[in-house]
Design an enzyme around this catalytic site. Sequence first.
Site, PDB file in Angstrom:
ATOM      1  N   TYR A 471       0.868  -1.130  -0.147  1.00  0.00           N
ATOM      2  CA  TYR A 471       0.060  -0.165  -0.039  1.00  0.00           C
ATOM      3  C   TYR A 471       0.889   1.477  -0.060  1.00  0.00           C
ATOM      4  CZ  TYR A 471      -3.561   3.273   1.232  1.00  0.00           C
ATOM      5  OH  TYR A 471      -4.497   4.477   1.091  1.00  0.00           O
ATOM      6  N   SER A 552      -6.117   1.233  -4.828  1.00  0.00           N
ATOM      7  CA  SER A 552      -6.270   2.681  -4.559  1.00  0.00           C
ATOM      8  C   SER A 552      -4.771   3.155  -4.298  1.00  0.00           C
ATOM      9  CB  SER A 552      -7.152   2.638  -2.918  1.00  0.00           C
ATOM     10  OG  SER A 552      -7.731   3.980  -2.936  1.00  0.00           O
ATOM     11  N   ASP A 639     -17.408   3.901  -7.911  1.00  0.00           N
ATOM     12  CA  ASP A 639     -16.329   4.141  -7.152  1.00  0.00           C
ATOM     13  C   ASP A 639     -16.174   5.800  -7.061  1.00  0.00           C
ATOM     14  OD1 ASP A 639     -13.003   3.200  -6.490  1.00  0.00           O
ATOM     15  OD2 ASP A 639     -14.149   4.679  -5.604  1.00  0.00           O
ATOM     16  N   HIS A 677     -15.686   1.551  -4.020  1.00  0.00           N
ATOM     17  CA  HIS A 677     -14.419   1.449  -3.603  1.00  0.00           C
ATOM     18  C   HIS A 677     -13.965   0.250  -2.958  1.00  0.00           C
ATOM     19  CE1 HIS A 677     -10.432   3.255  -3.938  1.00  0.00           C
ATOM     20  NE2 HIS A 677     -10.281   3.258  -2.489  1.00  0.00           N
TER      21      HIS A 677
END
Length: 707
Positions: A471, A552, A639, A677
Amino acid sequence: INKMEYPIARKDFSYVDKFHGVELFDVYRWLEDPNADETQIFIEKQNKISRKFIEEGSDRYRIEKKLTKLWNYPKYSCPTKHGDYYYFYVNTGLQNHNVLFQQKHLVDEPKVFLDPNTWSEDGTIALSQKSFSEDGTYMAYGISENGSDWLKIKIRNVISGGDLKETLEKVKFSEISWTLDNKGFFYAKYDQDESADGAEVKQNENQKLYYHYVGNQQNEDILVAEFPEEPSWRIQAVVSDCGRYLVMPIVKGCRDNLLYYIDLNESDKIQSGLNVIKVIDKFEYDYEYITNIGPKMYFRTNKNSPNYRIVIIDLENPGEENWETIIPEQESDVLDWGKCVDSDKLLLCYMQDVKSVLQANCIKTGKLVKKFSLDIGTVVAVSGKKKYSEIFFNFSSFLNPGTIYQYDFGLPNKDLQIFREIKLQLDGFSQYDYEIKQIFYNSKDGTKIPMFIIRKKGEVISPQPCLLYGYGGFNISLQPSFSATGLMFMDTFDGILAYPNLRGGGEYGEKWHNAGRLLNKQNVFDDFQASAEYLINNKYTTRDRLVIQGGSNGGLLVGACINQRPDLFGAAVAQVGVMDMLRFHKFTIGHAWCSDYGDPIEKEHFENLLKYSPLHNVHFPNKKCEQYPSTLILTADHDDRVSPLHSLKFVAALQDAVRNSAQENPILLRVYSKAGHGAGKPTSKRIEESADILTFLRKTINVDVVN
Ligand SMILES: O=C(NCC(=O)N1CCC[C@H]1C(=O)O)OCc1ccccc1
C-alpha cells in the site's frame, strides 16, 4: 490474447494542459465523462475481452467453487452495549451482509435487530456506520448504495423496532454524534444538488455541520457550522463524553487537523450561530479526541512526538505552555489509538514492529495498570465505554480469522477470557500447517524495511508462486490480518504471501509516513521493488512466479512499479488505483490527498508527480524483455472515492503503447457494475472479484501445482 483485439481508444489532441510552462496532451480526457456513450462503449469492450480471458475454460469455475467453500465460515463482531442491550454482527458465512443481532444478556438467545440483506436481492444496499443514542433508545444508521461514499441516514426506534419517518440525504464523510439528552445528533452533509449517487465525479466541497432533532424533517435541521471560505474543509464533530462540549476536529487533507469546539451549555437548545471557539488553528499536527474530565481534554497527538503521545489541554487555559503530557511518546513503539474505559482507564494500543501491544494506563497518573499478552497479530476491533468496566477486543492475524477476547476491569482476578473464536470450516485446512515470519530487508537507500512472509511449513517445491501486496501511504499500517483470498493463493498454488511495510505507512509513526510522501514518494516504489528483489534473490520465488497487488493508493504503487520495472514481475493486479497524478485533485474527494501527493498546482510537486504518474510514464516495449507483466486493472462504476476514470485512462494508454510492440503478456481492464471503492461490498461481489483475480493469476504466472 491478441493485443490487436484491444479496443482503439480515440486520441483527442484538443486537450492540452499547461503546467508551469510545460504543455502536456491529455488525449483520453474524454474518458473522464462517465455518462458519455463512448465511455460506456469503451468499458463494455474492455469487459468483453477481460471476461473472455478470465472465464474461458474451467479454471474460474473450480477456483470460485473452492474459494466459496473457504469463505464459508461464521463471522462475528465484538458485542457492544447500548442501553439495556448488547448488539453484535453475525455472518453465517456467505451472507452478502452481516446481520445485526440484539440480546439482553450475553447468554440469551440473540434476535435479529437489523438485517441489511432484506434491503436488496443483489446486496448492493449496505449498512455503513451506525450510532446509538446515550440511553440506547435510538440507533441512527447510514445506508450506502452501490458502494458509494454517499449515505442516507435513518433512525430506528429500538423499543418498537421500527424506523422513524425522516431520511437524511446527501450525507458524506460524516460522524453521527448524539447529544446526551437523546433528542438528536450532529452530522455533516454536502448541499450538492447535482446527482449524488457515486457515479458522478464532481468535487466534494462546502461540507456543513447540522443538528437533527429526532422526528423532524431534514429541512428543519439546524445549521451549526459552515466554512464557505474553506470549501475543502471537513468537520468531524463529536460530542464529548460528558455531553457538555461539541469537539470539532476539522480536516482538509488526510492528516493534520484544527481543533475548534462549541460549549453546548451556552444555550438551552441547539441553534445556529453558537460560539465556535478555536483551540488549534493551524494544520500542522493530528489531535484526536480521547475523552475529557471537565474542561481537561485528552488528545492523542503527534505534535513534537512522531510516535504519538496523549496530552491534556485545559480549555480554560489552552496555551501550549499549560499542556500536560499524561502518556509520553515511546522511543520506538507507535501509539496507534487510545480509548477511555472503566471511568478512569486509558486503553492504549501500540504498534511494536508492526505487531499490536494492548495495555491500560490510569487516566489520572498515566501509570500502567494492566498489560495484555498477545501473539503476532493485530487488535482489529475494540468495544467498551467510559461508563463500563467490561471490554471486548477482536484479535486477528494472517492465519487467524479472529479471536474475540473479553475482560472486565471490575474483576481483576479473572484474567482475559476467550469470548468467541472465529474458525474456518474448511476440512483439511489447518493454520498450523503454515508459518509466519518477519524479516527486514534493505531498500535502495539502505533503509531497513520489515516484511511479513507467510508460507506452508516443511518441504514444498521451491521457488514458489508469490503474491506481493503493498500500500505505502496515508499513514496507514499494513498489520497482520486474515485474508481468505491470500489463504486461497497459498493453498491452491503452493504459494507464498509477502507483505512489506513500505514507507508512507504509519508502521513507525510520522517519520515513516513522511519518508514515503510528497517529494519522498519514490521511496515507496523503491521499497516495493526492493522487496521483490529480496524474494527473488533469496530463492523464495522467481520473476515469472511473482505477482504484485495493490488497491487505491496501492493501485498507484502497482501502476508506477510496472512502468519503472516491467522486468521484475510476472503479473500485476491494480485495484481502484490512482493513475492520473496531474488531475487526481479535481474529482470527488481527491483534493484531500494532496497531503500525501502534493498539489499539482505547485511547481515542485507537479515535477515530482510527473516523474511517477502511471498515466504519464507508459513506455513502448521495443524488446520482449521490456514488455509489461501480465496486468489486470480493476475498478467499479460507483467508485466515488477513486473515480474509475483513473483506470480507464491508464489502460487506454497502456494498450495503445503496446499494440504494435514486442508485448505478449495481456493487459486487461475489468469494470464491475453497481460497485464502488470497497466499503460495503457484498460477499457475492467480493468472491466474484477474488475469483477473477486468482483465475487471472492461474493463467498468467508460472504455477507448478494447482490444488
Ligand atoms: O479520501 C479519504 N481517504 C484517503 C483515500 O481514500 N485514498 C487516498 C488515495 C486513494 C484512496 C485510497 O487509498 O483508498 O477519505 C475521505 C474521508 C473518509 C471519511 C471521512 C473523511 C474523509
